[in-house]
Write a protein that holds these residues in place. Structure first.
Motif, mmCIF file in Angstrom:
data_model
loop_
_atom_site.group_PDB
_atom_site.id
_atom_site.type_symbol
_atom_site.label_atom_id
_atom_site.label_comp_id
_atom_site.label_asym_id
_atom_site.label_seq_id
_atom_site.Cartn_x
_atom_site.Cartn_y
_atom_site.Cartn_z
ATOM 1 N N ILE A 70 37.944 42.834 38.010
ATOM 2 C CA ILE A 70 37.231 41.550 38.356
ATOM 3 C C ILE A 70 38.084 40.473 38.492
ATOM 4 O O ILE A 70 37.811 39.489 39.448
ATOM 5 C CB ILE A 70 35.962 41.136 37.268
ATOM 6 N N ALA A 71 39.102 40.289 37.866
ATOM 7 C CA ALA A 71 39.977 39.033 38.038
ATOM 8 C C ALA A 71 40.697 39.384 39.180
ATOM 9 O O ALA A 71 40.756 38.524 40.056
ATOM 10 C CB ALA A 71 40.954 39.179 36.859
ATOM 11 N N ARG A 72 41.121 40.760 39.689
ATOM 12 C CA ARG A 72 41.664 40.712 40.982
ATOM 13 C C ARG A 72 40.873 40.591 41.996
ATOM 14 O O ARG A 72 41.169 39.949 42.837
ATOM 15 C CB ARG A 72 42.357 42.329 40.920
ATOM 16 N N VAL A 73 39.543 41.035 42.224
ATOM 17 C CA VAL A 73 38.865 40.557 43.172
ATOM 18 C C VAL A 73 38.182 39.313 43.105
ATOM 19 O O VAL A 73 38.282 38.624 44.055
ATOM 20 C CB VAL A 73 37.338 41.544 42.735
ATOM 21 N N GLY A 74 38.417 38.627 42.104
ATOM 22 C CA GLY A 74 37.959 37.088 42.131
ATOM 23 C C GLY A 74 39.193 36.228 42.742
ATOM 24 O O GLY A 74 38.960 35.386 43.688
ATOM 25 N N ALA A 75 40.255 36.891 42.453
ATOM 26 C CA ALA A 75 41.453 36.218 42.990
ATOM 27 C C ALA A 75 41.466 36.510 44.562
ATOM 28 O O ALA A 75 41.925 35.393 45.229
ATOM 29 C CB ALA A 75 42.881 36.695 42.389
ATOM 30 N N LYS A 76 41.064 37.725 45.030
ATOM 31 C CA LYS A 76 40.965 38.195 46.600
ATOM 32 C C LYS A 76 39.900 37.077 46.873
ATOM 33 O O LYS A 76 40.175 36.757 48.151
ATOM 34 C CB LYS A 76 40.895 39.612 46.353
ATOM 35 N N ARG A 81 38.188 32.791 50.564
ATOM 36 C CA ARG A 81 37.763 31.738 50.876
ATOM 37 C C ARG A 81 38.652 30.621 51.503
ATOM 38 O O ARG A 81 38.192 29.716 52.587
ATOM 39 C CB ARG A 81 37.032 31.224 49.743
ATOM 40 N N LYS A 82 39.842 30.517 51.116
ATOM 41 C CA LYS A 82 40.764 29.317 51.607
ATOM 42 C C LYS A 82 40.990 29.885 52.974
ATOM 43 O O LYS A 82 41.167 28.892 53.943
ATOM 44 C CB LYS A 82 41.879 29.612 50.740
ATOM 45 N N SER A 172 34.489 36.693 57.256
ATOM 46 C CA SER A 172 33.306 36.310 56.626
ATOM 47 C C SER A 172 32.701 37.577 56.179
ATOM 48 O O SER A 172 31.868 37.793 55.112
ATOM 49 C CB SER A 172 32.354 35.880 57.592
ATOM 50 N N ASN A 173 32.768 38.955 56.936
ATOM 51 C CA ASN A 173 32.449 40.034 56.362
ATOM 52 C C ASN A 173 33.128 40.642 55.009
ATOM 53 O O ASN A 173 32.732 41.014 54.165
ATOM 54 C CB ASN A 173 32.588 41.058 57.633
ATOM 55 N N GLU A 174 34.547 40.228 55.123
ATOM 56 C CA GLU A 174 35.521 40.615 53.912
ATOM 57 C C GLU A 174 34.803 39.914 52.658
ATOM 58 O O GLU A 174 34.724 40.327 51.672
ATOM 59 C CB GLU A 174 36.789 40.310 54.115
ATOM 60 N N LEU A 175 34.528 38.744 52.912
ATOM 61 C CA LEU A 175 34.004 37.849 51.764
ATOM 62 C C LEU A 175 32.680 38.420 51.314
ATOM 63 O O LEU A 175 32.284 38.483 50.209
ATOM 64 C CB LEU A 175 33.648 36.331 52.075
ATOM 65 N N GLN A 176 31.867 38.749 52.170
ATOM 66 C CA GLN A 176 30.694 39.425 51.867
ATOM 67 C C GLN A 176 30.822 40.797 51.043
ATOM 68 O O GLN A 176 30.250 40.890 50.010
ATOM 69 C CB GLN A 176 29.622 39.736 53.067
ATOM 70 N N GLN A 177 31.652 41.442 51.606
ATOM 71 C CA GLN A 177 32.050 42.759 50.825
ATOM 72 C C GLN A 177 32.579 42.665 49.570
ATOM 73 O O GLN A 177 32.391 43.230 48.529
ATOM 74 C CB GLN A 177 32.993 43.713 51.623
#
Length: 378
Positions: A70-76, A81-82, A172-177
């Motif tokens: 979860i921490a890794r995905v959150g950082a990703k 987003r940036k 955008s698709n990556e953010l959704q996934q």
């Protein structure tokens, strides 16, 4: 005397903390030659625990690993987003530049449609002298070249904007996934935590169970993960030499026209890996109809990897090792940990390193051997 006693108490407290800190760090400073032996001796033993406690330890370890995921995905997600925000700003600038280029190109097109450029050509033909015609021709060529530059610039700006839009869509698709993945992992952790709390509460001695869970988690975090990564790294380095090994084996590669067949037995693969000197002799590959099982053990540290070799064509043709299951000291780790190790360490090999333009078509497993079908791709 009171200040002296107070200083003495503080000094003793600091000394105790330093000793405890040094004792905590001690496993991390063991020499490479003795690291596995030292690590194994500190491994919490689960050989004689009941199935309920084993499942509890496995859930606890999985919850801890999922927290890391979860921490890794959150950082990703933050990075994506940036990138998305930056792309939006770049697209705004790109749109302004495109509008300016479009306005210039429109003026050029209007000049051609209204016959303005034709009038220049007629003026060139009506020039009275040769020197005047040459001078006017140079002027005419400058206008035409300028028109061409404007149209070319507009096309380039347009292509760049399309590229930015596509990149923005991908992000955008990556953010959704990522959002979906993050939600799923959080749900998994919540369910595991609920199961853990329920199982601990119903156990005969919750304090001892929690202590055993903490010991196992700490052992994995500080020692086990380091050793498992060491195994994967050693395998990845050895597999870099695998194409050269295949070329040196007289009967490993059979040729029939444009088709090639590689046949490798588990005995050959194990001998190759051990000859590399990076893995202990206990580390063994076993081929079955269902796939590959890799076993390794040093002292109380045990590792089992279940997986398979598959053909992959993107980003390049390769025989990639897919990790299906990872078991550490009898405890199955979550799929996220297996996937992270698979992504971090390349355990596959590339047919093009055996013979140029060689491409893998299929991999077949059977008891004791693996067969790979390849063909020349010219």
């Amino acid at each position: 005397m009171k200040p002296f006693k107070r200083q003495l108490r503080i000094g003793c407290l600091l000394l105790t903390c330093i000793l405890l800190f040094a004792e905590t760090l001690q496993p991390l400073h063991v020499s490479a030659a003795n690291s596995i032996q030292a690590a194994s001796s500190n491994a919490p033993s689960i050989d004689h625990i009941d199935e309920q406690t084993r499942q509890l330890l496995e859930n606890s370890l999985s919850a801890q690993e999922l927290d890391h995921e979860i921490a890794r995905v959150g950082a990703k997600e933050q990075t994506a987003r940036k990138q998305y925000s930056q792309l939006q700003q770049e697209l705004i600038v790109q749109q302004k530049e495109l509008n300016s280029a479009r306005a210039q190109s429109d003026r050029v097109l209007i000049a051609y449609y209204t016959g303005e450029r034709d009038q220049l050509w007629l003026a060139l033909l009506n020039t009275g002298s040769l020197s005047g015609m040459l001078t006017f021709y140079e002027y005419y060529r400058m206008i035409i070249d300028h028109d061409h530059d404007i149209m070319t610039s507009y096309q380039e700006q347009y292509n760049q904007m399309l590229s930015k839009q596509q990149e923005l869509t991908r992000t955008s698709n990556e953010l959704q996934q990522i959002g979906v993945n993050l939600k799923q992992q959080k749900q998994r952790v919540a369910q595991l935590r609920q199961q853990i709390d329920s199982s601990v509460a119903s156990s005969d001695n919750p304090t001892i169970v929690r202590q055993l869970m903490q010991e196992m988690n700490n052992y994995w975090e500080n020692i086990g993960l380091y050793e498992v990564r060491g195994y994967f790294n050693s395998l990845a380095q050895s597999m870099n030499e695998f194409p050269s090994f295949l070329k040196s084996e007289p009967d490993a590669i059979q040729i029939r026209g444009r088709s090639y067949t590689i046949t490798i037995t588990e005995q050959q693969l194990n001998q190759f890996l051990h000859d590399q000197g990076r893995l202990p002799d206990s580390f063994q590959f076993h081929f079955t109809d269902q796939g590959i099982t890799v076993n390794g053990q040093e002292g109380n540290l045990k590792l089992v990897i279940d997986g398979r070799y598959i053909v992959e064509n993107e980003p390049q043709n390769a025989i990639r090792f897919q990790v299906d299951k990872l078991v550490f000291n009898g405890l199955q780790l979550p799929d996220t940990t297996a996937q992270e190790l698979e992504d971090q360490f390349d355990l596959g090999f590339y047919p093009g390193q055996i013979i140029s333009y060689l491409k893998a078509k299929s991999v077949q497993m059977s008891a004791g051997q693996m067969q790979i079908e390849l063909e020349l791709s010219l």
